[in-house]
Design a protein around this motif. Structure first.
Motif, mmCIF file in Angstrom:
data_model
loop_
_atom_site.group_PDB
_atom_site.id
_atom_site.type_symbol
_atom_site.label_atom_id
_atom_site.label_comp_id
_atom_site.label_asym_id
_atom_site.label_seq_id
_atom_site.Cartn_x
_atom_site.Cartn_y
_atom_site.Cartn_z
ATOM 1 N N ASN A 114 -8.758 16.917 10.424
ATOM 2 C CA ASN A 114 -9.746 17.002 11.506
ATOM 3 C C ASN A 114 -9.129 16.629 12.844
ATOM 4 O OD1 ASN A 114 -11.707 17.614 9.710
ATOM 5 N ND2 ASN A 114 -12.726 15.622 9.745
ATOM 6 N N ASN A 131 -17.302 13.765 6.432
ATOM 7 C CA ASN A 131 -18.010 14.229 7.621
ATOM 8 C C ASN A 131 -17.945 15.741 7.785
ATOM 9 O OD1 ASN A 131 -15.330 14.463 8.288
ATOM 10 N ND2 ASN A 131 -15.320 12.863 9.843
ATOM 11 N N LYS A 177 -19.893 16.374 18.653
ATOM 12 C CA LYS A 177 -18.431 16.398 18.648
ATOM 13 C C LYS A 177 -17.884 15.389 19.663
ATOM 14 C CE LYS A 177 -17.032 19.592 15.768
ATOM 15 N NZ LYS A 177 -17.577 20.916 15.673
ATOM 16 N N ARG A 195 -20.234 17.535 10.380
ATOM 17 C CA ARG A 195 -19.806 17.568 11.781
ATOM 18 C C ARG A 195 -18.529 18.363 11.982
ATOM 19 N NH1 ARG A 195 -20.774 11.982 15.179
ATOM 20 N NH2 ARG A 195 -22.955 12.420 15.560
ATOM 21 N N TYR A 196 -17.637 18.250 11.012
ATOM 22 C CA TYR A 196 -16.341 18.913 11.143
ATOM 23 C C TYR A 196 -16.162 19.827 9.936
ATOM 24 C CZ TYR A 196 -15.898 14.772 14.059
ATOM 25 O OH TYR A 196 -16.126 13.775 14.972
ATOM 26 N N PRO A 238 -12.053 11.133 8.622
ATOM 27 C CA PRO A 238 -12.919 10.527 7.603
ATOM 28 C C PRO A 238 -12.341 9.237 7.015
ATOM 29 C CG PRO A 238 -11.859 12.495 6.727
ATOM 30 C CD PRO A 238 -11.504 12.433 8.184
ATOM 31 N N ASN A 239 -11.042 9.029 7.215
ATOM 32 C CA ASN A 239 -10.432 7.821 6.652
ATOM 33 C C ASN A 239 -10.362 6.660 7.633
ATOM 34 O OD1 ASN A 239 -10.143 8.649 4.068
ATOM 35 N ND2 ASN A 239 -7.956 9.036 4.146
ATOM 36 N N ARG A 271 -11.974 14.694 -3.458
ATOM 37 C CA ARG A 271 -12.558 13.432 -3.905
ATOM 38 C C ARG A 271 -13.670 13.670 -4.930
ATOM 39 N NH1 ARG A 271 -9.534 13.243 -0.206
ATOM 40 N NH2 ARG A 271 -8.470 11.383 0.582
ATOM 41 N N GLY A 301 -5.338 11.212 4.534
ATOM 42 C CA GLY A 301 -5.785 11.999 3.386
ATOM 43 C C GLY A 301 -5.788 13.491 3.676
ATOM 44 N N ASN A 302 -5.131 13.903 4.748
ATOM 45 C CA ASN A 302 -4.956 15.323 5.078
ATOM 46 C C ASN A 302 -6.247 16.106 5.291
ATOM 47 O OD1 ASN A 302 -2.017 15.369 4.818
ATOM 48 N ND2 ASN A 302 -2.421 14.946 2.663
ATOM 49 N N SER A 303 -7.244 15.496 5.878
ATOM 50 C CA SER A 303 -8.431 16.289 6.215
ATOM 51 C C SER A 303 -8.124 17.162 7.421
ATOM 52 C CB SER A 303 -9.619 15.387 6.524
ATOM 53 O OG SER A 303 -9.551 14.945 7.859
ATOM 54 N N PHE A 340 -13.632 6.215 -2.409
ATOM 55 C CA PHE A 340 -14.742 5.471 -1.831
ATOM 56 C C PHE A 340 -14.415 4.795 -0.505
ATOM 57 C CE2 PHE A 340 -16.366 6.223 -6.064
ATOM 58 C CZ PHE A 340 -17.641 6.653 -5.746
ATOM 59 N N THR A 341 -13.165 4.907 -0.056
ATOM 60 C CA THR A 341 -12.902 4.397 1.292
ATOM 61 C C THR A 341 -13.041 5.513 2.333
ATOM 62 O OG1 THR A 341 -10.561 4.651 0.851
ATOM 63 C CG2 THR A 341 -11.421 2.411 0.767
ATOM 64 N N ALA A 342 -13.319 6.740 1.891
ATOM 65 C CA ALA A 342 -13.495 7.819 2.864
ATOM 66 C C ALA A 342 -14.958 7.910 3.278
ATOM 67 C CB ALA A 342 -13.060 9.144 2.267
ATOM 68 N N LYS A 343 -15.163 8.335 4.515
ATOM 69 C CA LYS A 343 -16.519 8.578 4.987
ATOM 70 C C LYS A 343 -16.571 10.060 5.330
ATOM 71 C CE LYS A 343 -19.454 6.823 8.543
ATOM 72 N NZ LYS A 343 -19.296 6.196 9.852
ATOM 73 N N TYR A 384 -14.281 22.124 8.991
ATOM 74 C CA TYR A 384 -13.009 22.845 8.876
ATOM 75 C C TYR A 384 -12.586 22.959 7.416
ATOM 76 C CZ TYR A 384 -13.073 21.084 13.679
ATOM 77 O OH TYR A 384 -13.438 20.740 14.943
ATOM 78 N N GLU A 439 0.806 -1.212 0.000
ATOM 79 C CA GLU A 439 0.000 0.000 0.000
ATOM 80 C C GLU A 439 0.845 1.271 0.000
ATOM 81 O OE1 GLU A 439 -4.135 0.944 2.201
ATOM 82 O OE2 GLU A 439 -2.391 0.809 3.493
ATOM 83 N N LYS A 467 -14.659 0.808 6.159
ATOM 84 C CA LYS A 467 -14.183 0.441 4.825
ATOM 85 C C LYS A 467 -12.661 0.470 4.717
ATOM 86 C CE LYS A 467 -16.968 3.603 3.201
ATOM 87 N NZ LYS A 467 -17.571 4.602 2.294
ATOM 88 N N ASP A 496 0.498 -1.963 5.485
ATOM 89 C CA ASP A 496 -0.896 -1.711 5.108
ATOM 90 C C ASP A 496 -1.668 -1.075 6.262
ATOM 91 O OD1 ASP A 496 -0.269 -2.772 2.728
ATOM 92 O OD2 ASP A 496 -1.266 -4.709 3.047
ATOM 93 N N ASN A 504 -12.642 4.218 9.188
ATOM 94 C CA ASN A 504 -14.024 3.728 9.158
ATOM 95 C C ASN A 504 -14.020 2.253 8.778
ATOM 96 O OD1 ASN A 504 -14.105 3.443 6.201
ATOM 97 N ND2 ASN A 504 -14.028 5.676 6.195
ATOM 98 N N SER A 529 -1.396 18.514 -1.158
ATOM 99 C CA SER A 529 -1.242 17.276 -0.390
ATOM 100 C C SER A 529 -0.009 16.497 -0.824
ATOM 101 C CB SER A 529 -2.469 16.370 -0.439
ATOM 102 O OG SER A 529 -3.395 16.765 -1.348
ATOM 103 N N ARG A 574 -9.770 22.419 5.810
ATOM 104 C CA ARG A 574 -9.046 21.275 5.218
ATOM 105 C C ARG A 574 -9.952 20.070 5.004
ATOM 106 N NH1 ARG A 574 -5.970 21.600 1.586
ATOM 107 N NH2 ARG A 574 -4.783 23.505 1.853
ATOM 108 N N ASN A 575 -10.955 19.928 5.882
ATOM 109 C CA ASN A 575 -11.878 18.816 5.715
ATOM 110 C C ASN A 575 -12.742 19.028 4.465
ATOM 111 O OD1 ASN A 575 -12.917 16.324 6.489
ATOM 112 N ND2 ASN A 575 -14.584 17.251 7.670
ATOM 113 N N ARG A 600 0.281 4.100 -2.826
ATOM 114 C CA ARG A 600 -0.168 5.441 -2.437
ATOM 115 C C ARG A 600 0.829 6.502 -2.866
ATOM 116 N NH1 ARG A 600 -5.004 6.958 0.709
ATOM 117 N NH2 ARG A 600 -5.914 4.940 1.117
ATOM 118 N N PHE A 652 -10.588 18.204 1.608
ATOM 119 C CA PHE A 652 -10.500 16.745 1.540
ATOM 120 C C PHE A 652 -11.674 16.189 0.734
ATOM 121 C CE2 PHE A 652 -11.878 12.661 3.303
ATOM 122 C CZ PHE A 652 -10.706 11.921 3.370
#
Ligand code: SF4
Ligand code: FES
Lengths: 202, 253
Positions: free
Chosen positions: B217, A84, B79, A87-88, B166-167, A100, B213-215, A79-82, A90, A6, B171, B206, B169, A162, A92-93, A10, A96
């Motif tokens: 949060n 949010n 939160k 809720r957050y 967000p990363n 995608r 992913g640099n969110s 598709f592996t991100a959820k 910010y 991985e 999945k 792995d 989870n 990034s 950068r979020n 990546r 993010f």
């Protein structure tokens, strides 16, 4: 996939997004900008690119393969991100999530764009000013192209930000803030170039 | 008026790890300086919901009651944070309590954070000095560096940063920001540094570092103000170098 690959995938994904795909995007936008100087200037620039030696190898290794890998692995990442952001909320979020979303839009756009131009060319159509003027004459296609071009530029500019983090080039919060401003600047400049070219065709 | 002031809570409850969650409302008499845990204790004393029905007390985790153990983390008004330091006076009502769903729910607000402890083991977040004879004192650490490292050492494995990410989870198998920052802490220690490569290689596996992913949060959410994203970026740099060493070989150990 073998175990512990991985990291490699990546990092490759991050690298290919900038070199060569990002650089190709910049070059493509700059060539398109010749349209603002009239059909002849654009056609000359396009023919110059078409006339590059080893064109098919350049296309395959500089564009198709890296782009394909970046796109396919990118879909998996998206598709592996959820997400949010509710809720957050910010900055950068949001970036993010937009990274995608614009990635997916750009993929759809590029698939269509390649079909309409490069694949059409393989079947004998000539890629020139008139071809683009015909496509962009439809208001729907014009909007589709504006959205697609802006998505691609956003994805590149924010992806560059990034990239700098992912390779450990910008580490401190201050360096990350500065690179945020720099990449916003890149987004604005490339957007002006891209939109000017699109408008020139109508 | 002040005498019969009340506080309203909406708690997301779940009876067993696999059963469906549901909401239950509670109205409690207001007391001065109340916090979420003291309110939950009140419910435990008198388990009657807002409809006046007798119910089972809400279950939750706690330990230190001073925001250093991380056990009492839950999602309060959307939160994730520690319930022992969540003052009722500072919260908007009704106060909504939910478990941190990133982790398996055991019951009500209680979650199982084992994955975080497994990650700490995986990245070798310790300094191996045990042996058969006394190795003597280790190298000294400069005071400024000690102060800097102290900030990273404040992590209480509370899980808030994983909940916010967000990363992290179902999945993905990303280990999350907290264990990564611990790698930076132990790699910065003059003795811990001796096993630097091992820890870097662990996070290059792995589900490791590159899943970030640099969110960002995490850094916004960490109750201890740990510079998680700086740690992650610094580790990105270290692993870049490590990857080159691994690939091309290096005469430095
Ligand atoms: S880094 Fe902060 S948010 Fe994450 S587990 Fe440690 S203390 Fe909690
Ligand atoms: S009980 Fe320890 S942090 Fe709240």
């Amino acid at each position: 996939m073998a175990r512990n690959q991985e990291f490699l995938w990546r990092r490759l994904h991050s690298l290919l997004g900038v070199i060569p795909v990002g650089l190709f995007l910049v070059q493509h936008l700059v060539i398109n900008h010749f349209a603002t100087q009239g059909p002849e200037a654009f056609n000359n620039a396009a023919h110059f690119m078409e006339g590059l030696p080893f064109r098919i190898f350049l296309e395959v290794f500089v564009i198709y393969l890296p782009l394909l890998f970046h796109a396919i692995y990118g879909i998996y990442i998206a598709f592996t991100a959820k997400n949010n952001t509710s809720r957050y909320g910010y900055f950068r979020n949001w970036m993010f999530m937009l990274q995608r979303i614009t990635g997916i839009i750009t993929l759809v756009f590029i698939a269509w764009h390649v079909w309409e131009t490069r694949i059409a060319a393989a079947f004998g159509a000539e890629v020139n000013f008139n071809m683009m003027a015909d496509i962009l004459a439809s208001p729907f296609m014009f909007i589709f192209y504006v959205v697609g071009v802006l998505s691609a530029i956003f994805h590149f500019a924010n992806g560059l930000w990034s990239f700098l983090v992912s390779w450990g080039i910008t580490v401190s919060p201050r360096s990350q803030v500065i690179s945020t401003y720099v990449t916003i600047g890149i987004f604005v400049v490339l957007s002006v170039i891209g939109i000017r070219a699109l408008v020139a065709f109508i | 008026m002040a005498e019969n002031k009340t506080v309203r809570f909406i708690v997301t409850r779940q009876d067993t790890p696999d059963s469906a969650p549901y909401e239950e409302e509670f109205v409690l008499p207001y007391r001065q300086n109340m916090n979420v845990i003291s309110a939950l204790m009140e419910i435990r004393r008198n388990p009657v919901n807002a409809k006046g029905e007798e119910t089972v007390p809400v279950s939750w985790d706690m330990n230190c009651l001073e925001e250093v153990c991380g056990a009492c983390s839950m999602v309060i008004n959307g939160k994730p944070r520690q319930s022992c330091t969540a003052l009722v006076d500072k919260l908007e009502q009704p106060i909504r309590l939910e478990p941190m769903k990133t982790f398996p729910v055991i019951r009500d607000l209680q979650v199982d954070r084992s994955r975080m402890f497994d990650s700490l083991k995986r990245v070798k977040a310790w300094i191996p000095i045990d042996g058969t004879y006394d190795l003597g004192p280790g190298p000294r650490m400069p005071e400024r560096k000690r102060q800097w490292a102290y900030e990273l050492s404040k992590c209480m494995t509370c899980g808030v940063c994983l909940e916010a990410c967000p990363n992290v989870n179902s999945k993905s198998d990303f280990i999350g920001p907290a264990p990564l920052s611990q790698v930076r802490l132990f790699n910065a220690h003059p003795t811990g540094e001796m096993n630097k490569a091992e820890r870097l290689e662990a996070i290059m596996g792995d589900g490791g570092l590159t899943n970030c992913g640099n969110s960002q949060n995490c850094v916004q959410s960490c109750p201890k103000g740990i510079p998680l994203t700086t740690s992650i970026a610094a580790l990105n740099r270290d692993t870049s170098i490590q990857a080159f060493k691994n690939f091309f070989g290096s005469d430095q150990v």
